[in-house]
Structure formats: C-alpha cells, structure tokens
Enzyme design. Structure first.
Site, mmCIF file in Angstrom:
data_model
loop_
_atom_site.group_PDB
_atom_site.id
_atom_site.type_symbol
_atom_site.label_atom_id
_atom_site.label_comp_id
_atom_site.label_asym_id
_atom_site.label_seq_id
_atom_site.Cartn_x
_atom_site.Cartn_y
_atom_site.Cartn_z
ATOM 1 N N CYS A 143 0.815 -1.233 0.000
ATOM 2 C CA CYS A 143 0.000 0.000 0.000
ATOM 3 C C CYS A 143 0.844 1.276 0.000
ATOM 4 C CB CYS A 143 -0.957 0.012 1.182
ATOM 5 S SG CYS A 143 -2.160 -1.311 1.075
ATOM 6 N N HIS A 195 -3.088 7.325 3.059
ATOM 7 C CA HIS A 195 -3.592 6.043 2.547
ATOM 8 C C HIS A 195 -4.929 5.716 3.216
ATOM 9 C CE1 HIS A 195 -4.077 1.987 1.434
ATOM 10 N NE2 HIS A 195 -3.656 1.464 2.563
ATOM 11 N N ASN A 210 -10.447 0.405 0.846
ATOM 12 C CA ASN A 210 -8.985 0.448 0.790
ATOM 13 C C ASN A 210 -8.560 -0.130 -0.564
ATOM 14 O OD1 ASN A 210 -6.238 -0.176 0.996
ATOM 15 N ND2 ASN A 210 -6.366 -0.782 3.145
HETATM 16 N N1 ACO Z 1 -18.035 -8.017 10.639
HETATM 17 C C1 ACO Z 1 -18.401 -8.262 11.912
HETATM 18 N N2 ACO Z 1 -17.513 -8.574 12.871
HETATM 19 C C2 ACO Z 1 -16.223 -8.643 12.537
HETATM 20 C C3 ACO Z 1 -15.770 -8.382 11.215
HETATM 21 C C4 ACO Z 1 -16.732 -8.063 10.257
HETATM 22 N N3 ACO Z 1 -16.414 -7.800 8.973
HETATM 23 N N4 ACO Z 1 -14.424 -8.501 11.183
HETATM 24 C C5 ACO Z 1 -14.033 -8.823 12.419
HETATM 25 N N5 ACO Z 1 -15.120 -8.915 13.233
HETATM 26 C C6 ACO Z 1 -15.163 -9.218 14.653
HETATM 27 C C7 ACO Z 1 -13.967 -10.038 15.101
HETATM 28 O O1 ACO Z 1 -14.210 -11.420 14.943
HETATM 29 C C8 ACO Z 1 -13.877 -9.654 16.566
HETATM 30 O O2 ACO Z 1 -14.835 -10.373 17.306
HETATM 31 P P1 ACO Z 1 -14.491 -10.903 18.779
HETATM 32 O O3 ACO Z 1 -14.227 -9.663 19.584
HETATM 33 O O4 ACO Z 1 -15.730 -11.643 19.150
HETATM 34 O O5 ACO Z 1 -13.275 -11.760 18.618
HETATM 35 C C9 ACO Z 1 -14.286 -8.177 16.556
HETATM 36 O O6 ACO Z 1 -15.065 -7.993 15.369
HETATM 37 C C10 ACO Z 1 -13.105 -7.219 16.530
HETATM 38 O O7 ACO Z 1 -12.210 -7.653 15.502
HETATM 39 P P2 ACO Z 1 -10.888 -6.884 15.179
HETATM 40 O O8 ACO Z 1 -10.125 -7.618 14.131
HETATM 41 O O9 ACO Z 1 -10.203 -6.588 16.469
HETATM 42 O O10 ACO Z 1 -11.508 -5.546 14.563
HETATM 43 P P3 ACO Z 1 -10.830 -4.185 14.280
HETATM 44 O O11 ACO Z 1 -11.577 -3.145 14.955
HETATM 45 O O12 ACO Z 1 -9.346 -4.249 14.488
HETATM 46 O O13 ACO Z 1 -11.117 -4.015 12.725
HETATM 47 C C11 ACO Z 1 -9.900 -4.060 10.653
HETATM 48 C C12 ACO Z 1 -10.554 -4.893 11.773
HETATM 49 C C13 ACO Z 1 -11.004 -3.280 9.996
HETATM 50 C C14 ACO Z 1 -9.261 -4.991 9.650
HETATM 51 C C15 ACO Z 1 -8.874 -3.125 11.287
HETATM 52 O O14 ACO Z 1 -8.048 -3.844 12.169
HETATM 53 C C16 ACO Z 1 -7.986 -2.412 10.298
HETATM 54 O O15 ACO Z 1 -8.430 -1.614 9.517
HETATM 55 N N6 ACO Z 1 -6.664 -2.660 10.370
HETATM 56 C C17 ACO Z 1 -5.642 -1.904 9.641
HETATM 57 C C18 ACO Z 1 -5.680 -2.076 8.173
HETATM 58 C C19 ACO Z 1 -4.481 -1.376 7.567
HETATM 59 O O16 ACO Z 1 -4.060 -0.314 7.994
HETATM 60 N N7 ACO Z 1 -3.843 -1.983 6.602
HETATM 61 C C20 ACO Z 1 -2.588 -1.415 6.126
HETATM 62 C C21 ACO Z 1 -2.611 -1.099 4.782
HETATM 63 S S1 ACO Z 1 -3.291 -2.363 3.846
HETATM 64 C C22 ACO Z 1 -2.003 -3.059 2.969
HETATM 65 O O17 ACO Z 1 -0.855 -2.806 3.149
HETATM 66 C C23 ACO Z 1 -2.387 -4.044 1.970
#
Ligand code: ACO
Length: 333
Positions: free
Chosen positions: A115, A257, A287
């Site tokens: 990214c 980004h 994204n």
């Molecule tokens: N729908 C419903 N629930 C979900 C979903 C979903 N789509 N995805 C995860 N959950 C649940 C999980 O199972 C978890 O449940 P639990 O608490 O019962 O275990 C809960 O929601 C929290 O999950 P997390 O993974 O902790 O959720 P988070 O708030 O961290 O969001 C996300 C996930 C959106 C992926 C986030 O972590 C994120 O955006 N991370 C950074 C992404 C990024 O910056 N990437 C870098 C660039 S991309 C690249 O380089 C290709």
C-alpha cells in the site's frame, strides 16, 4: 553554490474505478457481517470490484490514459507502475501497460511496496528525473484486490476494493506548485508476516509442500497493523513537514492512505489537524492499496476539496512493513 536538483512536478492526474459496486449490504447477505459493523469499524459503505476477466493492467491503462490527457501529453519517457496484484508473477505489468498506451519501446517497470507503493514509485520517478534519466514519467498505481481476497475472510473482504490512479511527473523547479518535496521512506521486514500472501512465491514453491488451505489469499493481522499504521504515518508526516521547512500549521490538507477511517482520524488528531483537513473517499471506494493515494487526489481535486495552492502532506503505510510521506503544493491542472 551547486545548482539544486531539478524537481519532479505533478503535471497530470487520472483515476479509474471498475463500474461494479459491492455495498456493505451485499456483503452482509453473503457473510457474517453487518453494514453497521463495517461503517463503524472502517468508515466504508461500498467498494468497486473488477468484473471477471479484468486484470490490474486493464485498470492501469484507463487511469494512465486519463493522466496523460490531463497533462496534455501522448507519451512520456518512462512508465513506473506499482501494484500488489500484478497480472502475472512474471513479467512486470508496466511494459504491457506502456505498450497498450502506445508507448512501445519506452522503459517500463514495476515497483512493489504494497500500500506504500505509490509513494515509493513517486520517489523512484523523482530520482530518475533528478538524475536526468527522464523528463516525463507516468506513475500508475493499480489494484485488483478482489483477485487475492478470501471471500470468506470477513477481516479483509469488507475492507478492500479495486481501482487505479496515475500521475504524470515532469522535470521542473523545486519552488513551483506541484513540485514533490523530500521523501521520507521506511520499512521493517521484521513484521513481514502481518500482511502477506503466504503461497505462490519461491518460499512456498521450493518448500516441497503444497500451499496450505487459503494460503494463496491475502492475509492481514488487522489489529497489529492498525497500531503500526498510526504510529508510522504520524512520524513520517512530521519528518516530511520538517524536511520541507513547513511549520506544522502550514499544512492545509492531509492525503493519507485510505486504510480505515479510524486510522485517518488517529493520524490526523496526532498531527493536530482540524476535521476538514484530512481528505477522504474511503466511504465510496474502501482500501484500494497502492491506488488509494492517486485516486484520493483525483477525487478530492474533482470535488474541490483539494485546491491549487493547498499545502498537502501525503502519507502511506502498507505490507512489508513499508511507509512513507512527502509534501507538495497542489498545482493548477
Ligand atoms: N463483521 C463483523 N464482525 C467482525 C468483522 C466483520 N467484517 N471482522 C471482524 N469482526 C469481529 C472479530 O471477529 C472480533 O470479534 P471478537 O471480539 O468476538 O473476537 C471483533 O469484530 C473485533 O475484531 P478486530 O479484528 O479486532 O476488529 P478491528 O476493529 O481491528 O477491525 C480491521 C478490523 C477493519 C481490519 C482493522 O483492524 C484495520 O483496519 N486494520 C488496519 C488495516 C491497515 O491499515 N492496513 C494497512 C494497509 S493495507 C495493505 O498494506 C495491503
């Protein structure tokens, strides 16, 4: 006194999104998620997805053509492309794109930095211009994430979309609008496993073992990536502002980004920016990896949120880990 290096100046911009749209409601009909969860946790409402048979080069050609038109050019002397989803593992995607844009014979190659790829490609191109190797460079970022996303993985399927963006850089003066400032770039391969496609490369192929279940898909450890993204982009922005000789309050707009709306808010708050300063189109496109920044710039300029004369901070973060930042004053295009 030695003459300053020529600068790389933004002379044209273009973006292209495949027409098919997948909404949060579409996703919640086919996996265990909800529109409310996706909006609250990511800020995304919809994303564009390439139709079957469409590859990264197809989107790149459309974005590249628009950037050339915007610059008033038919050809350039270098094409630099960045993608995490190349048409094939070999060869690079850039030569085919250059040829389809009518530039057979023009040097063309890919840069890979997930990214952060667009910033790495800009820095590479600016270096080629400063060295006198090229006067005009077409820089294209293109992604078909839907080709590598596991449709059953709700942690990534709701986040990523497809699209392409491009800019034309020309040789110019460091003081003119559009001139790219100093680049702050970094990587930390200790954390390479936070974002990866485990199978398909020489590591897995030479292991003598078949790919594990789902190993051909993109994997991201979202929570850990989130923390790194906020910290790295914030620090890189501070360093780029300093390198440009800008006081922090000189920044008019932040183009970060579009990984997650909560990441954008966190970076923006740490930089002391006000609510209208971070540009955002994540709600409509999700994204889109390396293509995120050029598509954001094109959309923001179109919507009048990014205006000529605005002092702009650009930052990105991605797999590798990789990150970067730079500055420019947005030009009249
Ligand atoms: N729908 C419903 N629930 C979900 C979903 C979903 N789509 N995805 C995860 N959950 C649940 C999980 O199972 C978890 O449940 P639990 O608490 O019962 O275990 C809960 O929601 C929290 O999950 P997390 O993974 O902790 O959720 P988070 O708030 O961290 O969001 C996300 C996930 C959106 C992926 C986030 O972590 C994120 O955006 N991370 C950074 C992404 C990024 O910056 N990437 C870098 C660039 S991309 C690249 O380089 C290709």
């Amino acid at each position: 006194m030695a003459a300053p290096h020529p600068a790389a100046v933004v002379a044209g911009i273009g973006a292209w999104l495949p027409p098919d749209v997948v909404t949060n409601h579409d996703l919640s009909a086919r996996m265990d998620t909800t529109d409310a969860w996706i909006r609250q946790r990511t800020g995304i409402r919809r994303r564009h997805i390439a139709s079957p048979g469409t590859a990264a080069s197809d989107l790149a050609v459309e974005a590249g053509r628009r950037a050339l038109e915007s610059a008033g050019l038919r050809t350039v002397d270098m094409v630099v492309l960045t993608t995490t989803t190349p048409d094939k593992p070999c060869p690079a995607t850039a030569p085919a794109v250059a040829a389809r844009l009518g530039m057979e014979g023009v040097p063309a190659f890919d840069v890979a930095a997930v990214c952060s790829g667009f910033l790495y490609a800009l820095a590479t191109s600016a270096g080629l211009i400063a060295a006198g190797t090229a006067d005009h460079v077409l820089v294209i970022a293109t992604e078909v994430y839907s080709a590598i996303i596991d449709p059953a993985d709700r942690g990534t399927a709701v986040v990523f979309g497809d699209g392409a963006g491009a800019v034309v850089l020309r040789r110019g003066d460091p003081d003119e609008w559009g001139a790219l400032g100093a680049f702050v770039l970094g990587s930390d391969g200790v954390h390479e496993d936070l974002i990866q496609v485990p199978a398909g490369g020489s590591r897995q192929r030479k292991s003598g073992l078949p790919p594990g279940p789902g190993d051909e898909f993109f994997r991201m450890r979202g929570k850990e990536v989130f923390r790194h993204a906020v910290q790295r982009m914030t620090t890189a922005c501070r360093q780029a502002t300093l390198a440009a000789g800008w006081e922090p309050d000189r920044v008019d707009r932040l183009a970060a980004h579009q990984a997650n709306a909560r990441i954008l808010t966190a970076v923006s708050e740490r930089l002391g920016l006000a609510g209208d300063q971070p540009l955002s189109n994540i709600e409509q496109v999700g994204n889109i990896g390396a293509a995120s920044l050029p598509v954001l710039l094109a959309h923001s300029a179109e919507r009048g949120e990014l205006k000529p004369g605005h002092h702009l901070l650009l930052t990105a973060f991605g797999g590798g880990l990789t990150w970067g930042a730079t500055t420019l004053v947005w030009p009249q295009l």
